[in-house]
Design an enzyme around this catalytic site. Structure first.
Site, PDB file in Angstrom:
ATOM      1  N   TYR A 168       0.843  40.883  20.315  1.00 56.45           N
ATOM      2  CA  TYR A 168       0.581  40.354  18.964  1.00 56.45           C
ATOM      3  C   TYR A 168      -0.203  41.356  18.113  1.00 56.45           C
ATOM      4  CZ  TYR A 168      -1.155  36.840  15.558  1.00 56.45           C
ATOM      5  OH  TYR A 168      -1.464  36.120  14.429  1.00 56.45           O
ATOM      6  N   LYS A 172       1.039  42.952  14.692  1.00 57.11           N
ATOM      7  CA  LYS A 172       0.284  42.712  13.462  1.00 57.11           C
ATOM      8  C   LYS A 172      -0.291  44.010  12.891  1.00 57.11           C
ATOM      9  CE  LYS A 172       0.738  38.238  12.703  1.00 57.11           C
ATOM     10  NZ  LYS A 172       1.750  37.795  11.714  1.00 57.11           N
TER      11      LYS A 172
HETATM   12  N1  LIG Z   1      -3.898  30.355  12.395  1.00 58.51           N
HETATM   13  C1  LIG Z   1      -4.557  31.501  12.476  1.00 58.51           C
HETATM   14  O1  LIG Z   1      -5.772  31.532  12.805  1.00 58.51           O
HETATM   15  C2  LIG Z   1      -3.858  32.797  12.191  1.00 58.51           C
HETATM   16  C3  LIG Z   1      -4.621  33.963  12.229  1.00 58.51           C
HETATM   17  C4  LIG Z   1      -4.014  35.174  11.951  1.00 58.51           C
HETATM   18  C5  LIG Z   1      -2.667  35.226  11.618  1.00 58.51           C
HETATM   19  N2  LIG Z   1      -1.936  34.084  11.609  1.00 58.51           N
HETATM   20  C6  LIG Z   1      -0.513  34.212  11.276  1.00 58.51           C
HETATM   21  O2  LIG Z   1      -0.180  33.302  10.263  1.00 58.51           O
HETATM   22  C7  LIG Z   1       1.200  32.960  10.379  1.00 58.51           C
HETATM   23  C8  LIG Z   1       1.372  31.448  10.335  1.00 58.51           C
HETATM   24  O3  LIG Z   1       0.736  30.866  11.469  1.00 58.51           O
HETATM   25  P1  LIG Z   1       0.114  29.388  11.480  1.00 58.51           P
HETATM   26  O4  LIG Z   1      -1.249  29.511  12.012  1.00 58.51           O
HETATM   27  O5  LIG Z   1       0.344  28.745  10.171  1.00 58.51           O
HETATM   28  O6  LIG Z   1       1.007  28.718  12.626  1.00 58.51           O
HETATM   29  P2  LIG Z   1       1.803  27.319  12.674  1.00 58.51           P
HETATM   30  O7  LIG Z   1       2.305  27.207  14.054  1.00 58.51           O
HETATM   31  O8  LIG Z   1       0.975  26.236  12.116  1.00 58.51           O
HETATM   32  O9  LIG Z   1       3.010  27.549  11.665  1.00 58.51           O
HETATM   33  C9  LIG Z   1       3.963  28.570  11.901  1.00 58.51           C
HETATM   34  C10 LIG Z   1       5.338  28.060  11.542  1.00 58.51           C
HETATM   35  O10 LIG Z   1       6.257  29.154  11.799  1.00 58.51           O
HETATM   36  C11 LIG Z   1       7.395  28.631  12.449  1.00 58.51           C
HETATM   37  N3  LIG Z   1       8.002  29.670  13.289  1.00 58.51           N
HETATM   38  C12 LIG Z   1       7.538  30.218  14.422  1.00 58.51           C
HETATM   39  N4  LIG Z   1       8.400  31.112  14.913  1.00 58.51           N
HETATM   40  C13 LIG Z   1       9.456  31.124  14.042  1.00 58.51           C
HETATM   41  C14 LIG Z   1      10.667  31.836  13.990  1.00 58.51           C
HETATM   42  N5  LIG Z   1      11.013  32.689  14.965  1.00 58.51           N
HETATM   43  N6  LIG Z   1      11.507  31.625  12.936  1.00 58.51           N
HETATM   44  C15 LIG Z   1      11.196  30.748  11.963  1.00 58.51           C
HETATM   45  N7  LIG Z   1      10.049  30.026  11.973  1.00 58.51           N
HETATM   46  C16 LIG Z   1       9.195  30.220  12.988  1.00 58.51           C
HETATM   47  C17 LIG Z   1       6.900  27.476  13.304  1.00 58.51           C
HETATM   48  O11 LIG Z   1       7.948  26.556  13.606  1.00 58.51           O
HETATM   49  C18 LIG Z   1       5.803  26.879  12.421  1.00 58.51           C
HETATM   50  O12 LIG Z   1       6.301  25.820  11.620  1.00 58.51           O
HETATM   51  C19 LIG Z   1       1.704  33.622  11.658  1.00 58.51           C
HETATM   52  O13 LIG Z   1       2.337  34.842  11.351  1.00 58.51           O
HETATM   53  C20 LIG Z   1       0.424  33.862  12.435  1.00 58.51           C
HETATM   54  O14 LIG Z   1       0.545  34.912  13.360  1.00 58.51           O
HETATM   55  C21 LIG Z   1      -2.494  32.864  11.882  1.00 58.51           C
END
Ligand SMILES: NC(=O)c1ccc[n+]([C@@H]2O[C@H](COP(=O)([O-])OP(=O)(O)OC[C@H]3O[C@@H](n4cnc5c(N)ncnc54)[C@H](O)[C@@H]3O)[C@@H](O)[C@H]2O)c1
Length: 280
Positions: A168, A172
């Protein structure tokens, strides 16, 4: 009566992974300012719910269900935006999840699944979007008009390194290189390419779990563990200067900043949205 604002009036926006969490809030925020949104998610029901919510508020949205990692996906996504909204003005590469393991236990499958989702998919989507975006930009230039378009790639403070996340954090960090490179390559087309790196945001990925609890989600047919230990959640509160994790809505606010006309002269940058915590 509609409560829709006009800061992004009729802009055509794509948000991947917009069925839940941060992507959902980004889609709702863009739509609340008048953008017409292509809502992608792996899962049909959450995508349909977001489309319905936007429409019920007087906005315009359409779903494009599927995995960003599927080989024919990027062309289909771009086609959905073109057929429904005649082009692409805003693209948010957000879809993602984590699949952790220490390096010595990480399988090739685990490595490539995360690199494919967080780095290869955004690359392919950008490549598929290029003909549409460049044709529009060239036509506008010929008319003597400057129209700015926006790409926002989602990164993480894990890009700076995090135990158990070699896949990851590499993806990233990679997306930051892609962001900076495309900002240079596409500047002539008046495209702002920026990234937002999140710290701890409360979504299903980061739900605090006790020692006996375990949560999984299904991604591309695989059962993937989600959540963090209560201890880690507690520790993170101590280290975050603002005293708590961010909400998905607050996270969407950071993405929104890069979609506004006020950021037209900002490109190739990374904004850390971590409540004061985190560096890259
Ligand atoms: N939550 C955190 O603390 C955090 C921190 C840093 C980065 N992020 C990044 O933010 C982004 C969103 O994450 P989140 O926390 O909202 O997660 P989440 O699980 O709440 O939402 C992510 C959504 O993406 C969809 N998804 C996953 N893989 C997929 C694919 N291959 N094709 C299409 N849709 C897909 C899932 O079904 C889900 O609805 C991600 O890229 C994650 O890495 C999140």
């Amino acid at each position: 009566m509609s409560n829709i604002g006009s800061r992004l009036d009729r802009k055509s926006a794509i948000v991947t992974g917009a069925g839940r969490g941060i992507g959902r809030e980004v889609a709702l925020k863009l739509a609340s300012e008048g953008a017409r949104v292509v809502v992608n998610d792996l899962d049909a029901d959450p995508a349909a719910e977001v489309v319905e919510t936007i429409r019920s508020q007087g906005g315009d949205a359409v779903a494009c269900v599927g995995s960003v990692t599927a080989s024919d996906f990027s062309e289909r996504l771009v086609r959905t935006a073109v057929e429904n909204y005649s082009g692409i003005d805003i693209l948010v590469n957000n879809a993602g999840y984590t699949w952790d393991n220490v390096l010595q236990k990480m399988t090739d499958e685990q490595w490539y699944a995360i690199i494919d989702c967080h780095l290869t998919a955004p690359f392919r989507i950008l490549r598929a979007a290029y003909p549409v975006i460049s044709a529009a930009a060239k036509a506008e230039a010929a008319e003597g008009r400057e129209v700015f378009r926006k790409v926002v790639n989602i990164s993480s403070i894990a890009a700076g390194g995090n135990v158990g996340q070699s896949n990851y954090s590499s993806a990233k960090a990679g997306i930051l290189g892609l962001t900076r490179t495309i900002a240079r390559e596409w500047g002539r087309l008046k495209i702002n390419v920026n990234a937002v790196a999140f710290g701890h945001i409360e979504t299903r990925l980061t739900v605090p779990l006790t020692r006996d609890q375990s949560e999984t989600v299904t991604i591309d047919g695989r059962e993937i563990k989600v959540g963090i230990s209560e201890m880690l959640a507690e520790q993170s509160r101590k280290f975050i200067p603002l005293g708590r994790p961010g909400t998905a809505e607050e996270a969407a606010g950071a993405v929104y900043l890069f979609c506004l006309p006020e950021s037209n002269y900002v490109s190739g940058q990374v904004l850390i949205c971590g409540g004061g915590f985190g560096s890259i």
